[in-house]
Design an enzyme around this catalytic site. Structure first.
Site, PDB file in Angstrom:
ATOM      1  CG  ASP A   1      -2.038  -0.974   1.019  1.00 13.90           C
ATOM      2  OD1 ASP A   1      -2.117  -1.784  -0.063  1.00 13.90           O
ATOM      3  OD2 ASP A   1      -2.860  -1.032   2.058  1.00 13.90           O
TER       4      ASP A   1
ATOM      5  CD  GLU B   1      -7.225 -10.460   1.932  1.00 11.77           C
ATOM      6  OE1 GLU B   1      -6.358 -10.649   1.168  1.00 11.77           O
ATOM      7  OE2 GLU B   1      -6.713 -10.402   3.234  1.00 11.77           O
TER       8      GLU B   1
ATOM      9  CG  HIS C   1       1.697 -18.365   2.937  1.00 10.31           C
ATOM     10  ND1 HIS C   1       2.853 -18.277   3.451  1.00 10.31           N
ATOM     11  CD2 HIS C   1       1.220 -17.361   2.498  1.00 10.31           C
ATOM     12  CE1 HIS C   1       3.228 -17.338   2.916  1.00 10.31           C
ATOM     13  NE2 HIS C   1       2.461 -16.379   2.461  1.00 10.31           N
TER      14      HIS C   1
ATOM     15  CB  THR D   1      -4.780 -14.026  -2.011  1.00  7.15           C
ATOM     16  OG1 THR D   1      -4.715 -14.822  -0.609  1.00  7.15           O
ATOM     17  CG2 THR D   1      -5.926 -13.367  -2.040  1.00  7.15           C
TER      18      THR D   1
ATOM     19  CD  GLU E   1      -7.412 -10.764  -5.955  1.00  5.48           C
ATOM     20  OE1 GLU E   1      -6.762 -10.161  -4.909  1.00  5.48           O
ATOM     21  OE2 GLU E   1      -8.632 -10.152  -5.950  1.00  5.48           O
TER      22      GLU E   1
ATOM     23  CG  LEU F   1       3.597 -10.806  -2.011  1.00  6.80           C
ATOM     24  CD1 LEU F   1       4.823 -11.452  -1.435  1.00  6.80           C
ATOM     25  CD2 LEU F   1       3.345  -9.516  -1.009  1.00  6.80           C
TER      26      LEU F   1
END
Length: 484
Positions: A128, A213, A326, A368, A406, A409
């Site tokens: 961001d 999310e 993860h 993701t 998606e 990173l």
């Protein structure tokens, strides 16, 4: 002099040979996926495509970039519709002018749109570089009642998004959070009717929490979290605590009406805590009760918001995003997933219940970290993004709903793209019964992506996703591809 010329010619010839080898490699890559299912690809626009003043930032540059994406075969783009911009000043005063201009630019470029209903703060997370707060009028309410935000056990409030505890409590100038979300989405549907009617808007992704999310803001960098910390439970605002107390009373264990006192802090490791260590309190009767309540409250929030979305948006494809947490996946307690709201301890699959909830609202399951490889992760964090992606996608497909992905990173290399393709088409050429993604969204449009070599590799990746054979040379981001 002649020797210098010969040396230069030799270097030029060497570079030409390297380029030829790269081209051959990319074309072989295309051949490998030719004839596989067509998966549309969308590219996320920059977070600040719409300014805080509600205007399109650099429309001329955007038009040029969209032309390049179109030339590479990209199907469309994704953009956040920020609550903090549209309803930023006063409640029920919606300003859609900047987005109307943006959508017109996208339509003129003959691209499609995925639009995110972004009810969260932008800023303070990885990647961001933009700061967009929640609406000013919401922040004013928080000055007198900070419990509208998620709160950790130390009493720190997080203004990333609203707590689920006020979904049905009218504390937002006599509106509940669900009413606020519904009226925002209804206004969007009414104001953007033309873009729905002509097929420009193909999908609405409904924001369900931080970063859009479905999760608790358990690993907030603004509160000191760093990877691979387990994060902290976020249920200590007065509204969530009241829900917890009532749930404990129903179980006839009023002493359970509090959060764990031994679950560590943001940057703890599982084995450093009594709650998450192997055989720890997470698997005690209280631990199971708390984790079940915590995850069920998250699912109930998603269920309620998606119901509002279908009522407000009417007959449009809906999706929602689930994060790829993860780290510490290869532990018994799955601590990082647990603090985020996913009850996956002791071989449970916390994603099945989410997928089943999505199915009741015909919602696409968007996951993701599709680009991540387990071997690339730090061993000490016991990560396994590859197994996690497979588990989550199978939970969606087993529930009879579409799945999308998606990348988490930025990525530009063929190895990352190969991992995405592996996840996108797990049964390559599997025919009508073979599962594959409904769509892939690439994070994100940037100067790095538009750099010549990166864009060339990206264009070949697009062809692989489409199952097409790319037989033209793409040496510039602005070179049109034959047959487009």
């Amino acid at each position: 002099m002649a020797e210098v010329v010969e040396e230069i010619d030799a270097k030029v010839e060497e570079e030409e040979k390297k380029q030829e080898e790269k081209e051959k490699e990319l074309h072989v890559w295309n051949n490998d996926y030719a004839g596989t299912p067509y998966i549309p690809i969308y590219v996320m626009l920059p977070l600040n495509t719409i300014s805080l003043e509600n205007e399109v930032v650099d429309p001329e540059g955007l038009i040029e970039d969209l032309e390049a994406l179109k030339s590479a075969g990209v199907d469309g783009v994704m953009v956040d519709c920020w609550w903090g911009i549209v309803e930023g000043k006063d409640p029920r005063h919606y300003q859609w002018s900047g987005y109307h201009h943006l959508f017109s630019i996208v339509r003129n470029a003959k691209l499609k749109l995925q639009v995110v209903m972004s009810f969260h703060q932008c800023g303070g997370n990885v990647g961001d570089d933009v700061n967009i707060s929640l609406p000013e009028w919401v922040l004013k309410i928080a000055n007198h009642n900070a419990d509208i935000f998620f709160t950790n056990s130390s009493g720190a409030h997080n203004p990333e998004c609203l707590s689920w505890g006020i979904d049905k409590v009218p504390v937002l100038q006599e509106r509940t959070a669900l009413q606020v979300y519904y009226e925002y989405m209804l206004s969007f549907r009414q104001q953007m009717e033309g873009f729905f009617a002509d097929g420009t808007i193909t999908e609405i992704e409904v924001g369900l929490g931080p970063c859009g999310e479905l999760r608790y803001p358990s690993y907030a960098q603004t509160q000191g979290w760093t990877f691979p910390g387990i994060g902290e439970f976020q249920c200590y605002d007065k509204y969530m605590m009241e829900k917890l107390r009532k749930a404990a009373e129903v179980q006839r264990h009023p002493e359970w009406g509090m959060g764990p006192s031994n679950a560590g802090s943001y940057n703890s490791r599982p084995q450093e805590t009594e709650f998450f260590k192997d055989g720890g309190d997470y698997c005690s009767p209280y631990g199971k009760f708390f984790l079940s309540w915590y995850s069920q409250t998250l699912i109930e929030h998603g269920d309620s918001v998606l119901k509002m979305a279908n009522l407000a948006l009417k007959d449009v494809k809906i999706s929602a995003k689930v994060p790829g947490i993860h780290w510490w996946y290869r532990t018994e307690s799955h601590a990082a997933e647990a603090t985020a709201g996913f009850f996956t301890a002791d071989s449970r699959c916390g994603y099945k219940s989410i997928a089943r909830m999505f199915a009741t609202h015909n919602t696409t399951f968007n996951f993701t970290c599709a680009e991540m490889r387990t071997a690339d992760q730090p061993k000490e964090a016991l990560c396994d993004p590859e197994a996690l992606v497979v588990q989550a996608l199978n939970a969606a497909w087993d529930s009879g709903i579409s799945a999308a992905c998606e990348n988490a990173l930025s990525c530009y290399g063929q190895e990352d793209y190969n991992q995405i393709l592996k996840n996108s088409k797990p049964l390559r050429g599997g025919g009508a019964t073979g599962h594959h993604l409904d769509a892939f969204t690439y994070l994100r449009l940037s100067p790095d992506l538009m750099e010549e070599h990166n864009f060339e590799v990206f264009a070949h990746f697009v062809c692989c996703l489409h199952g097409e054979l790319e037989d033209s040379e793409l040496s510039s981001p602005h070179l049109h591809v034959e047959g487009d």
